[in-house]
Design an enzyme around this catalytic site. Structure first.
Site, PDB file in Angstrom:
ATOM      1  N   GLU A  98     -10.202   2.064   0.894  1.00 23.21           N
ATOM      2  CA  GLU A  98      -9.538   0.776   1.112  1.00 23.21           C
ATOM      3  C   GLU A  98      -8.448   1.220   2.327  1.00 23.21           C
ATOM      4  OE1 GLU A  98      -7.795  -1.251  -2.304  1.00 23.21           O
ATOM      5  OE2 GLU A  98      -8.813   0.066  -3.680  1.00 23.21           O
TER       6      GLU A  98
ATOM      7  N   GLY B 177     -13.055  -5.510  -3.684  1.00 26.21           N
ATOM      8  CA  GLY B 177     -14.067  -4.595  -2.984  1.00 26.21           C
ATOM      9  C   GLY B 177     -15.376  -5.101  -3.822  1.00 26.21           C
TER      10      GLY B 177
ATOM     11  N   CYS C 250     -11.889  -0.748  -6.740  1.00 29.57           N
ATOM     12  CA  CYS C 250     -11.417  -1.859  -5.922  1.00 29.57           C
ATOM     13  C   CYS C 250     -11.916  -3.056  -6.473  1.00 29.57           C
ATOM     14  CB  CYS C 250     -11.720  -1.644  -4.496  1.00 29.57           C
ATOM     15  SG  CYS C 250     -10.965  -2.875  -3.442  1.00 29.57           S
ATOM     16  N   GLY C 251     -11.098  -3.849  -7.202  1.00 29.89           N
ATOM     17  CA  GLY C 251     -11.503  -5.253  -7.538  1.00 29.89           C
ATOM     18  C   GLY C 251     -12.271  -6.298  -6.677  1.00 29.89           C
TER      19      GLY C 251
ATOM     20  N   ASN D  37       0.774  -1.354   0.001  1.00 30.67           N
ATOM     21  CA  ASN D  37       0.093   0.080   0.130  1.00 30.67           C
ATOM     22  C   ASN D  37       0.931   1.184   0.110  1.00 30.67           C
ATOM     23  OD1 ASN D  37      -2.801  -1.054   0.119  1.00 30.67           O
ATOM     24  ND2 ASN D  37      -2.585  -1.228   2.039  1.00 30.67           N
TER      25      ASN D  37
ATOM     26  N   HIS E 138     -13.145  -7.644   3.916  1.00 26.69           N
ATOM     27  CA  HIS E 138     -13.906  -6.633   3.476  1.00 26.69           C
ATOM     28  C   HIS E 138     -15.225  -6.408   4.254  1.00 26.69           C
ATOM     29  CE1 HIS E 138     -12.007  -5.699  -0.520  1.00 26.69           C
ATOM     30  NE2 HIS E 138     -11.729  -6.812  -0.437  1.00 26.69           N
TER      31      HIS E 138
ATOM     32  N   CYS F  38      -5.368  -8.173  -4.392  1.00 24.03           N
ATOM     33  CA  CYS F  38      -5.699  -6.635  -4.935  1.00 24.03           C
ATOM     34  C   CYS F  38      -6.157  -7.178  -6.467  1.00 24.03           C
ATOM     35  CB  CYS F  38      -4.726  -5.750  -5.017  1.00 24.03           C
ATOM     36  SG  CYS F  38      -4.979  -4.194  -6.061  1.00 24.03           S
TER      37      CYS F  38
END
Length: 282
Positions: free
Chosen positions: A214, A226, A223-224, A70, A165, A79
């Site tokens: 994120e 997410g 955000c994939g 990050n 998540h 990710c």
């Protein structure tokens, strides 16, 4: 040291991608000091990115090892947008000629498939629902949880996809309190490793709008993982079908999940430019 890199993005979720195969990097620990990662991630003083992606030789029977750092210097396990950029990067750099690429992550192996129309489909693996797998602290697994902070409370769904998540339902993502509620939930005490926070608006059974705050990066344009989390949480509540279009601020993803096996995410990956930069290694 002088390091070559490529700037890429997946629907505006942007990355500094580094070839750690033809360039020498440490295989364990952070490849660079955390303060140097933060400098590189700065949009004023560095390259500017949501995450740094590092390609390394696989340790097992995969094609590559995939690491994600990050912008705040912390390392994460998954990710989805980055995975699509990873697939396009290793092909364009001549590191592989495969259409189907297996990569080793901190969360296990994942498969990336390049399509004929320059899209990438990622098998994100199966969702993890048990609290200890997400991870979060809760008495028992549930379709939804109530998170309390001071005088405020939120009903959320929670799932693990290699990273944690939680997703809450909102009437309109344009007016959702992402800037205030996002950081409060990201560091909520029930999530020991922090959490990615999704704000989901349901348009129909096959279409949602989503914004994601994120952990370690703040709100991103896409955000994939997410998007995958929001869809499977919505499916579990009976709100969504097996195939869902997810509209994020940076663009749209196609998510497919039949209730068993892995979640399939399809979307674009774009190269912005190539460059080189001096990086402090100690």
């Amino acid at each position: 040291m002088n390091l070559r890199f490529t700037k890429m993005h997946g629907l505006g979720n942007d990355f500094m991608v580094i070839d750690g195969i033809s360039q020498s990097l440490p295989e364990d620990g952070l490849p660079f000091p955390a303060d140097e990662i933060r400098r590189l991630g700065s949009r004023h003083f560095g390259v500017g990115f949501d995450q740094m992606l590092i390609v390394q030789p696989a340790r097992g029977d995969a094609d590559f090892r995939y690491r994600i750092l990050n912008a705040d210097g912390s390392e994460v396990s998954q990710c989805g947008n980055g995975a699509r950029c990873f697939a396009r990067f290793v092909r364009e750099q001549g590191l592989t000629d495969k259409q189907s690429i297996r990569v080793e992550t901190a969360a296990g192996q994942m498969t990336l498939n390049l399509t004929e129309d320059d899209q990438v489909t990622v098998d994100m693996g199966a969702p993890l629902w048990a609290p200890e797998q997400i991870p979060m602290t809760a008495k028992a697994e549930s379709d939804s949880y109530f998170l309390v902070s001071g005088s405020q409370a939120w009903e959320v769904g929670a799932v693990g996809l290699g990273n944690p998540h939680c997703t809450l339902l909102v009437e309109n993502v344009d007016t959702a309190p992402v800037e205030t509620t996002g950081p409060m939930l990201e560091s909520h005490e029930q999530f020991p490793e922090r959490v990615n926070v999704g704000f989901m608006q349901i348009v129909s059974r096959g279409e949602i709008r989503l914004r994601v705050y994120e952990r370690g990066a703040g709100e991103t344009l896409a955000c994939g993982s997410g998007a995958c989390a929001a869809v499977v949480i919505g499916q579990r509540r009976g709100w969504l079908d097996e195939q869902v279009t997810v509209h994020l601020p940076g663009g749209s993803l196609q998510i497919e999940y039949a209730g068993t096996g892995g979640i399939r995410m399809t979307g674009p990956a774009s190269r912005v430019y190539d460059g080189s930069i001096e990086i402090k290694t100690d």
